[in-house]
Motif scaffolding. Sequence first.
Motif, PDB file in Angstrom:
ATOM      1  N   ASP A 159       0.833  -1.204   0.000  1.00 24.91           N
ATOM      2  CA  ASP A 159       0.000   0.000   0.000  1.00 24.91           C
ATOM      3  C   ASP A 159       0.869   1.256   0.000  1.00 24.91           C
ATOM      4  N   ILE A 160       0.222   2.389  -0.230  1.00 26.03           N
ATOM      5  CA  ILE A 160       0.981   3.636  -0.333  1.00 26.03           C
ATOM      6  C   ILE A 160       1.587   4.056   1.003  1.00 26.03           C
ATOM      7  N   TYR A 161       1.079   3.486   2.097  1.00 26.60           N
ATOM      8  CA  TYR A 161       1.638   3.833   3.408  1.00 26.60           C
ATOM      9  C   TYR A 161       2.723   2.843   3.846  1.00 26.60           C
ATOM     10  N   GLY A 162       3.096   1.907   2.969  1.00 32.54           N
ATOM     11  CA  GLY A 162       4.127   0.937   3.311  1.00 32.54           C
ATOM     12  C   GLY A 162       5.500   1.584   3.445  1.00 32.54           C
ATOM     13  N   LEU A 163       6.378   0.947   4.217  1.00 34.18           N
ATOM     14  CA  LEU A 163       7.735   1.461   4.428  1.00 34.18           C
ATOM     15  C   LEU A 163       8.702   0.885   3.392  1.00 34.18           C
ATOM     16  N   HIS A 164       9.664   1.718   2.991  1.00 29.49           N
ATOM     17  CA  HIS A 164      10.715   1.297   2.058  1.00 29.49           C
ATOM     18  C   HIS A 164      12.047   1.858   2.550  1.00 29.49           C
ATOM     19  N   ARG A 165      13.058   1.005   2.632  1.00 30.36           N
ATOM     20  CA  ARG A 165      14.360   1.437   3.157  1.00 30.36           C
ATOM     21  C   ARG A 165      14.906   2.640   2.388  1.00 30.36           C
ATOM     22  N   SER A 166      14.718   2.637   1.084  1.00 28.77           N
ATOM     23  CA  SER A 166      15.285   3.698   0.247  1.00 28.77           C
ATOM     24  C   SER A 166      14.648   5.060   0.519  1.00 28.77           C
ATOM     25  N   GLU A 167      13.468   5.070   1.178  1.00 31.67           N
ATOM     26  CA  GLU A 167      12.764   6.333   1.430  1.00 31.67           C
ATOM     27  C   GLU A 167      12.837   6.767   2.889  1.00 31.67           C
ATOM     28  N   LEU A 168      13.631   6.064   3.692  1.00 36.87           N
ATOM     29  CA  LEU A 168      13.721   6.397   5.112  1.00 36.87           C
ATOM     30  C   LEU A 168      14.557   7.652   5.312  1.00 36.87           C
ATOM     31  N   ARG A 169      13.867   8.747   5.476  1.00 38.80           N
ATOM     32  CA  ARG A 169      14.527  10.025   5.756  1.00 38.80           C
ATOM     33  C   ARG A 169      13.526  10.939   6.446  1.00 38.80           C
ATOM     34  N   LEU A 170      14.044  11.913   7.181  1.00 38.12           N
ATOM     35  CA  LEU A 170      13.190  12.881   7.857  1.00 38.12           C
ATOM     36  C   LEU A 170      12.899  14.045   6.909  1.00 38.12           C
ATOM     37  N   ASN A 171      11.678  14.078   6.406  1.00 35.97           N
ATOM     38  CA  ASN A 171      11.261  15.219   5.595  1.00 35.97           C
ATOM     39  C   ASN A 171      10.981  16.395   6.527  1.00 35.97           C
ATOM     40  N   ARG A 172      11.579  17.511   6.248  1.00 32.32           N
ATOM     41  CA  ARG A 172      11.510  18.641   7.178  1.00 32.32           C
ATOM     42  C   ARG A 172      10.070  19.086   7.454  1.00 32.32           C
ATOM     43  N   ASN A 173       9.286  19.309   6.390  1.00 31.29           N
ATOM     44  CA  ASN A 173       7.922  19.819   6.576  1.00 31.29           C
ATOM     45  C   ASN A 173       7.036  18.811   7.304  1.00 31.29           C
ATOM     46  N   LYS A 174       7.162  17.545   6.919  1.00 35.07           N
ATOM     47  CA  LYS A 174       6.315  16.525   7.540  1.00 35.07           C
ATOM     48  C   LYS A 174       6.706  16.301   8.999  1.00 35.07           C
ATOM     49  N   THR A 175       8.004  16.367   9.291  1.00 37.17           N
ATOM     50  CA  THR A 175       8.457  16.208  10.678  1.00 37.17           C
ATOM     51  C   THR A 175       7.967  17.363  11.537  1.00 37.17           C
ATOM     52  N   VAL A 176       8.001  18.561  10.987  1.00 35.12           N
ATOM     53  CA  VAL A 176       7.494  19.734  11.713  1.00 35.12           C
ATOM     54  C   VAL A 176       6.005  19.565  12.010  1.00 35.12           C
ATOM     55  N   ASN A 177       5.254  19.032  11.035  1.00 34.57           N
ATOM     56  CA  ASN A 177       3.815  18.810  11.248  1.00 34.57           C
ATOM     57  C   ASN A 177       3.562  17.769  12.331  1.00 34.57           C
ATOM     58  N   ILE A 178       4.383  16.719  12.334  1.00 35.59           N
ATOM     59  CA  ILE A 178       4.247  15.691  13.370  1.00 35.59           C
ATOM     60  C   ILE A 178       4.513  16.293  14.742  1.00 35.59           C
ATOM     61  N   ILE A 179       5.550  17.106  14.831  1.00 36.89           N
ATOM     62  CA  ILE A 179       5.885  17.773  16.093  1.00 36.89           C
ATOM     63  C   ILE A 179       4.769  18.735  16.498  1.00 36.89           C
ATOM     64  N   ARG A 180       4.251  19.471  15.519  1.00 35.64           N
ATOM     65  CA  ARG A 180       3.229  20.490  15.792  1.00 35.64           C
ATOM     66  C   ARG A 180       1.952  19.884  16.347  1.00 35.64           C
ATOM     67  N   ILE A 181       1.566  18.715  15.867  1.00 36.68           N
ATOM     68  CA  ILE A 181       0.328  18.090  16.316  1.00 36.68           C
ATOM     69  C   ILE A 181       0.580  17.047  17.411  1.00 36.68           C
ATOM     70  N   GLY A 182       1.625  16.241  17.239  1.00 34.86           N
ATOM     71  CA  GLY A 182       1.862  15.129  18.155  1.00 34.86           C
ATOM     72  C   GLY A 182       2.445  15.510  19.502  1.00 34.86           C
TER      73      GLY A 182
END
Length: 445
Positions: free
Chosen positions: A220-243
Amino acid sequence: MARDNQDLTKGPLARKILFFSAPLIVSNLLQVLFNVADIAVVGRFAGASALGSVGSTTILVTMFTSFLIGVSGGINVLTALYLGSGDRKGVRETVHSAFLFSILTGLTLLLIGAIFSKGILELLNTKPELIDGAVLYIRIYFLGMPALAVYNFGNAVFSAAGDTKRPLKYLSMAGVVNIILNLFFVIVCKMDVAGVAVSSIISQYLSAAMISVALFRSGDIYGLHRSELRLNRNKTVNIIRIGIPAGLQNAIFQIANLFVQAGVNSFDATMVAGNAAAANADALVYDVMTAFYTACGSFMGQNFGAGNRKRVRNSYLISLAYSFGIGMIMGLGLVLFGHQFLSLFSTDADVIEAGMIRLSIMGVCYGFSAFMDCTIMASRALGKSMIPMVIVIIGSCVFRVVWIYTVFAYFHTILSLYSLYIFSWGITAIAEIIYFVYIYKKRVC
């Protein structure tokens, strides 16, 4: 979506929310029962001292695990939002950033537990004869924090996709292993406190491994892939902002509860014991209600992302109705069958009667907490977490402390102490609903 995943933007809402929540209810109840099993094993086979050591860490453990659960709630609503909008890139960046962020958060809590556990336990006035055992337990237990963070991450992602069955399966398997290892380490290996802690972290890493493997193998589109494991700045900020605000809110609740416990401790030993027995009902009721809050976040997130305005509103109203209803049913059930429930924890008639005072008051109040908690989740689903956190800290934490030093200090009755719950829930709920209506009109209408 594949397998047990659900498109939460279509179909009859009331039915889908109920069936979505059912596995979450079972999962939450299992966690409570597994914790009870841990306490039962160490108390039955390792003695009162070991039981006291483990029991002394309860508030600290709950504080940090509640923080992780709050963070995962932010991951849940963000993933649901991008899934609902069909933003494949947003989903993948959020999930991969959240996976790494969860590991880093777990490692940070591990270090805090290892370095500051003894000092924190001393601040909590842990009895000197129990402090060594409590420190040993907490330091071992905290080794499992990265695993606990990863499992909560995986549970949040699957729930956002409408799949609540797989996390339940993994938790059930890990829980059975936990009970078996408890018995082995405590009875056979004579490890008492350390044995319970080791079995806990083994089961936590097992559940984390199973849910991670499932995500890495997912197509599925939410599956994990080793090649894509990185901290995206905007998405990490959103996680911090809400979580992070959600996590801090959960943790601060435990601090407020310390003041409530201090109020209980001002009464005689029978009342303290009765309160402790009756308080076991809190986790049972709250954890069942929490399943509908998770449903609220997942359904609102997907439908907000998909632009389904009516379903956004109705997801909140239906989840609120379910959580209020189940809270009232369970609460009134505890009032009717309170003596039987309390007899599970004590055979002392005076303790049971003392416990019935708490159950009689809380039983008719539990359901009303839904107006606060479900509305907080609804605001998070619309991307707002900071203001709801501030409101709940003032309304349900600061208010309780003030109540204890004013109203309770004046009357000094057990009724005046327990009444703070319904008043704090009511005041906070009114403020949270006003804020949610404002945000809903601004962002949805």
